[in-house]
Design an enzyme around this catalytic site. Structure first.
Site, PDB file in Angstrom:
ATOM      1  N   LYS A  40      34.285  33.398  51.701  1.00 28.59           N
ATOM      2  CA  LYS A  40      35.334  34.255  51.829  1.00 28.59           C
ATOM      3  C   LYS A  40      35.120  35.288  50.722  1.00 28.59           C
ATOM      4  O   LYS A  40      35.064  36.563  51.400  1.00 28.59           O
ATOM      5  CB  LYS A  40      36.307  33.342  50.497  1.00 28.59           C
ATOM      6  CG  LYS A  40      37.692  34.423  50.818  1.00 28.59           C
ATOM      7  CD  LYS A  40      38.903  33.515  50.623  1.00 28.59           C
ATOM      8  CE  LYS A  40      39.007  33.327  49.041  1.00 28.59           C
ATOM      9  NZ  LYS A  40      39.317  34.307  47.883  1.00 28.59           N
ATOM     10  N   ARG A 114      42.912  41.239  48.911  1.00 23.26           N
ATOM     11  CA  ARG A 114      42.919  41.269  47.277  1.00 23.26           C
ATOM     12  C   ARG A 114      41.542  43.065  47.964  1.00 23.26           C
ATOM     13  O   ARG A 114      40.859  43.860  46.938  1.00 23.26           O
ATOM     14  CB  ARG A 114      41.686  40.867  46.098  1.00 23.26           C
ATOM     15  CG  ARG A 114      42.848  40.394  45.708  1.00 23.26           C
ATOM     16  CD  ARG A 114      43.569  40.338  44.239  1.00 23.26           C
ATOM     17  NE  ARG A 114      42.901  41.522  43.307  1.00 23.26           N
ATOM     18  CZ  ARG A 114      43.530  42.379  42.553  1.00 23.26           C
ATOM     19  NH1 ARG A 114      44.933  42.164  42.708  1.00 23.26           N
ATOM     20  NH2 ARG A 114      43.356  42.777  41.507  1.00 23.26           N
ATOM     21  N   CYS A 138      45.941  36.230  44.923  1.00 18.63           N
ATOM     22  CA  CYS A 138      46.835  35.073  44.721  1.00 18.63           C
ATOM     23  C   CYS A 138      47.178  35.345  43.474  1.00 18.63           C
ATOM     24  O   CYS A 138      46.796  36.280  42.192  1.00 18.63           O
ATOM     25  CB  CYS A 138      45.757  33.871  44.293  1.00 18.63           C
ATOM     26  SG  CYS A 138      45.274  33.018  45.804  1.00 18.63           S
ATOM     27  N   VAL A 350      38.603  33.941  32.454  1.00 17.57           N
ATOM     28  CA  VAL A 350      38.324  34.819  33.191  1.00 17.57           C
ATOM     29  C   VAL A 350      40.440  35.097  33.291  1.00 17.57           C
ATOM     30  O   VAL A 350      40.613  36.656  33.999  1.00 17.57           O
ATOM     31  CB  VAL A 350      38.023  34.295  34.920  1.00 17.57           C
ATOM     32  CG1 VAL A 350      37.649  35.573  35.747  1.00 17.57           C
ATOM     33  CG2 VAL A 350      36.445  33.761  34.237  1.00 17.57           C
TER      34      VAL A 350
HETATM   35  N1  EPU Z   1      40.145  42.653  35.783  1.00 19.21           N
HETATM   36  C1  EPU Z   1      40.625  43.552  34.543  1.00 19.21           C
HETATM   37  N2  EPU Z   1      40.703  45.295  35.747  1.00 19.21           N
HETATM   38  C2  EPU Z   1      40.126  45.741  37.049  1.00 19.21           C
HETATM   39  C3  EPU Z   1      39.231  44.143  37.343  1.00 19.21           C
HETATM   40  C4  EPU Z   1      39.819  43.143  37.266  1.00 19.21           C
HETATM   41  O1  EPU Z   1      41.096  43.842  33.817  1.00 19.21           O
HETATM   42  O2  EPU Z   1      40.021  46.905  37.471  1.00 19.21           O
HETATM   43  C5  EPU Z   1      40.511  41.677  35.479  1.00 19.21           C
HETATM   44  C6  EPU Z   1      41.252  40.277  36.225  1.00 19.21           C
HETATM   45  O3  EPU Z   1      42.147  40.651  35.916  1.00 19.21           O
HETATM   46  C7  EPU Z   1      40.489  39.412  35.192  1.00 19.21           C
HETATM   47  C8  EPU Z   1      39.023  39.741  35.174  1.00 19.21           C
HETATM   48  O4  EPU Z   1      38.700  40.682  34.596  1.00 19.21           O
HETATM   49  O5  EPU Z   1      41.111  38.426  34.297  1.00 19.21           O
HETATM   50  C9  EPU Z   1      38.351  39.676  37.026  1.00 19.21           C
HETATM   51  O6  EPU Z   1      38.158  39.512  37.069  1.00 19.21           O
HETATM   52  P1  EPU Z   1      37.853  39.940  39.117  1.00 19.21           P
HETATM   53  O7  EPU Z   1      37.420  41.688  39.032  1.00 19.21           O
HETATM   54  O8  EPU Z   1      36.148  39.423  38.295  1.00 19.21           O
HETATM   55  O9  EPU Z   1      37.647  39.330  40.149  1.00 19.21           O
HETATM   56  P2  EPU Z   1      37.880  39.736  41.466  1.00 19.21           P
HETATM   57  O10 EPU Z   1      37.201  40.687  41.252  1.00 19.21           O
HETATM   58  O11 EPU Z   1      39.415  40.545  41.489  1.00 19.21           O
HETATM   59  C10 EPU Z   1      36.770  37.583  42.407  1.00 19.21           C
HETATM   60  C11 EPU Z   1      37.520  36.761  43.589  1.00 19.21           C
HETATM   61  C12 EPU Z   1      37.947  35.363  42.633  1.00 19.21           C
HETATM   62  C13 EPU Z   1      37.754  35.178  41.799  1.00 19.21           C
HETATM   63  C14 EPU Z   1      36.799  36.281  40.909  1.00 19.21           C
HETATM   64  C15 EPU Z   1      36.382  35.835  39.479  1.00 19.21           C
HETATM   65  C16 EPU Z   1      37.690  37.958  45.536  1.00 19.21           C
HETATM   66  C17 EPU Z   1      38.479  38.363  46.498  1.00 19.21           C
HETATM   67  N3  EPU Z   1      37.699  37.363  44.612  1.00 19.21           N
HETATM   68  O12 EPU Z   1      38.122  38.097  41.982  1.00 19.21           O
HETATM   69  O13 EPU Z   1      38.657  34.774  43.585  1.00 19.21           O
HETATM   70  O14 EPU Z   1      38.209  34.293  40.982  1.00 19.21           O
HETATM   71  O15 EPU Z   1      36.468  37.461  41.813  1.00 19.21           O
HETATM   72  O16 EPU Z   1      35.088  34.807  40.041  1.00 19.21           O
HETATM   73  O17 EPU Z   1      36.018  37.977  45.938  1.00 19.21           O
HETATM   74  C18 EPU Z   1      39.652  33.467  45.051  1.00 19.21           C
HETATM   75  O18 EPU Z   1      38.537  33.004  45.123  1.00 19.21           O
HETATM   76  O19 EPU Z   1      40.760  32.270  44.858  1.00 19.21           O
HETATM   77  C19 EPU Z   1      39.914  33.960  44.010  1.00 19.21           C
HETATM   78  C20 EPU Z   1      40.862  34.702  42.896  1.00 19.21           C
END
Ligand code: EPU
Length: 456
Positions: A40, A114, A138, A350
């Site tokens: 995904k 997202r 989520c 995280v």
């Molecule tokens: N963060 C910030 N500011 C930002 C972006 C992120 O503070 O502008 C913080 C977030 O709040 C979090 C941390 O940085 O505390 C990590 O967030 P990240 O950006 O790495 O996560 P993401 O890209 O939003 C993706 C996956 C998540 C997975 C995380 C970590 C997708 C669509 N989602 O999220 O997957 O947990 O990376 O590996 O790729 C899931 O599949 O259920 C899921 C939540």
């Protein structure tokens, strides 16, 4: 009695989710073989990458999940022609007539995923402007987009925050930039990649995320004509090019789904062969699985996960960015840890609010205490900020059926496992969320011998 034909499930055909409420009869091991297709968290991004090309792209091993449907809808609204063979897992994306979408069409997707935030760079390159609706995903923390917006501004984007979403323009075009992330954010690293590949000049991203799904996105972009190098110290360099073509690519497997099924085998005392799972991308998970007492065997076409038949052992886990223990792995594993003899600790570093799902487990008989302190490992950025982000799980505890509600994707899958492990009947509501990221999960559960009835 199985209402679903096994042949249909084996072929990957979905069991329609006619209701959001399912009643499970637990207390039976899950045994059998299931197939895991594309990730995904890669497939959806590769679909966005197709926007950057000047010819069609073909993506293979695409799972039938609702996040793929949301991204297809948004791409379609922007003029991308989409042909999809759902059963074969093939999607063909033709971006040659990309156009601005109507606000109403974009807003139809508000709050559902997202991924739309990743449309910014590609749309700015293709159309000179982008409108991004309110994001969903989520509810596992605040999930800000400050890193994304700051990176886009470094490229020269002008960001207007409107009540209904974000409007971006790039009056002087997008130029390569030197960007340092405060935290190796997966989404922001992808944002930078998808913007830098066609920005003018060189981009250097420090403290980048290096998850295998990001490496596969780099593979896709390189196939399209991008020039990207990855150093060992989390530095990614991109030399912008004027044009990119389409790609043909088979997705990396979904290691989050594979880990979820592994945890399901351990929690229910069963044995599951996960076809499509690979060792290299799951190394850290496999170590913890083994320390907890789980048995696994690696084959060319997948990994077999099994309960040892003896009591499980407690473990101490700290979630982290790759190559650490993924945050998405902890929720399903916590269910199995309720059956380990002794005290397990999970320190979530995280997301600041990823233990909401444990309320339901406690209701079912688990002993889980949540703490604000950083337990069992390094101090993390949440320790001083009053977030409940450590869990202490004492086991083994007998679990009994209950009425529970799915809170989010991974927490939801862990609720399904708990309902199947617990003695008696459990009614689980809001199950539809799980279809965002788990392909045909009801069909797979039936294949593994789960007993349940879908309401309605
Ligand atoms: N963060 C910030 N500011 C930002 C972006 C992120 O503070 O502008 C913080 C977030 O709040 C979090 C941390 O940085 O505390 C990590 O967030 P990240 O950006 O790495 O996560 P993401 O890209 O939003 C993706 C996956 C998540 C997975 C995380 C970590 C997708 C669509 N989602 O999220 O997957 O947990 O990376 O590996 O790729 C899931 O599949 O259920 C899921 C939540």
């Amino acid at each position: 009695m199985n209402s679903l034909s096994e042949a249909a499930a084996a072929a990957g055909k979905s069991v329609g989710l006619t209701s959001d409420t399912i009643t499970f009869t637990g207390g039976r091991p899950l045994n059998g073989r299931i197939v895991v297709r594309g990730a995904k968290n890669f497939v959806t991004k590769a679909m966005v990458a197709a926007l950057l090309g000047d010819s069609p792209s073909t993506l293979r091993d695409v799972p039938d999940i609702s996040d793929v449907r949301v991204v297809s809808g948004l791409l379609g609204a922007h003029g991308v022609m989409i042909e999809r063979d759902v059963d074969g897992g093939v999607i063909r994306l033709d971006p040659t007539n990309v156009k601005s979408a109507h606000m109403a069409e974009i807003n139809a997707h508000a709050g559902s995923s997202r991924i739309p935030i990743l449309f910014c760079g590609p749309l700015l390159h293709q159309l000179g402007e982008a409108f991004i609706p309110d994001l969903g995903g989520c509810r596992i923390g605040d999930r800000p987009i400050d890193f994304h917006l700051s990176a886009l501004r470094s490229f020269g984007a002008v960001v207007d925050k409107l009540p209904e979403g974000i409007h971006l323009t790039a009056p002087e075009g997008l130029r390569g930039a030197k960007i340092q992330l405060d935290y190796p954010s997966v989404g922001t690293t992808e944002q930078v990649l998808l913007t830098a590949v066609r920005a003018q000049g060189l981009t250097e991203l420090s403290n980048a995320a290096i998850e295998p799904e990001i490496m596969d996105l780099i593979n896709v972009l390189q196939k399209m004509g991008a020039v990207i190098s990855v150093d060992a110290d989390r530095v990614i360099r991109v030399e912008g090019v004027e044009r990119l073509s389409g790609y043909d690519h088979r997705s990396i497997f979904d290691r989050n789904e594979a880990a979820s099924w592994a945890a399901a085998a351990l929690a229910t005392g069963g044995e599951i062969f996960v076809e499509g799972a690979r060792q290299a991308e799951m190394l850290t998970f496999l170590n913890v699985f083994r320390k907890a007492g789980g048995i696994f065997e690696v084959f060319d076409d997948g990994i077999r996960f099994a309960h040892p038949g003896t009591p499980l052992k407690p473990v101490v886990i700290e979630t982290d960015v790759h190559p650490g223990f993924m945050t998405d792995w902890q929720q399903p594993l916590v269910v199995a840890l309720t059956q380990a003899t002794g005290v397990s600790i999970v320190h979530e570093t995280v997301y600041e609010q990823r233990f909401g799902f444990t309320d339901a487990l406690v209701k079912m008989g688990a002993t889980i205490e949540l703490h604000r302190e950083c337990l069992g490992g390094q101090k993390c950025r949440f320790g001083q900020r009053n977030f409940v982000h450590s869990a202490v799980i004492s086991g083994p505890t007998k679990m009994h059926g209950a009425n529970i509600e799915v809170p989010d994707l991974r927490g939801g899958f862990s609720h399904l496992i708990a309902a199947l492990m617990a003695e008696g009947e459990s009614t689980v509501t809001n199950v539809g969320i799980i279809a965002r990221g788990y392909e045909n999960f009801l069909g797979k559960l039936r294949m593994l011998g789960a007993e349940f009835t879908v309401e309605g």
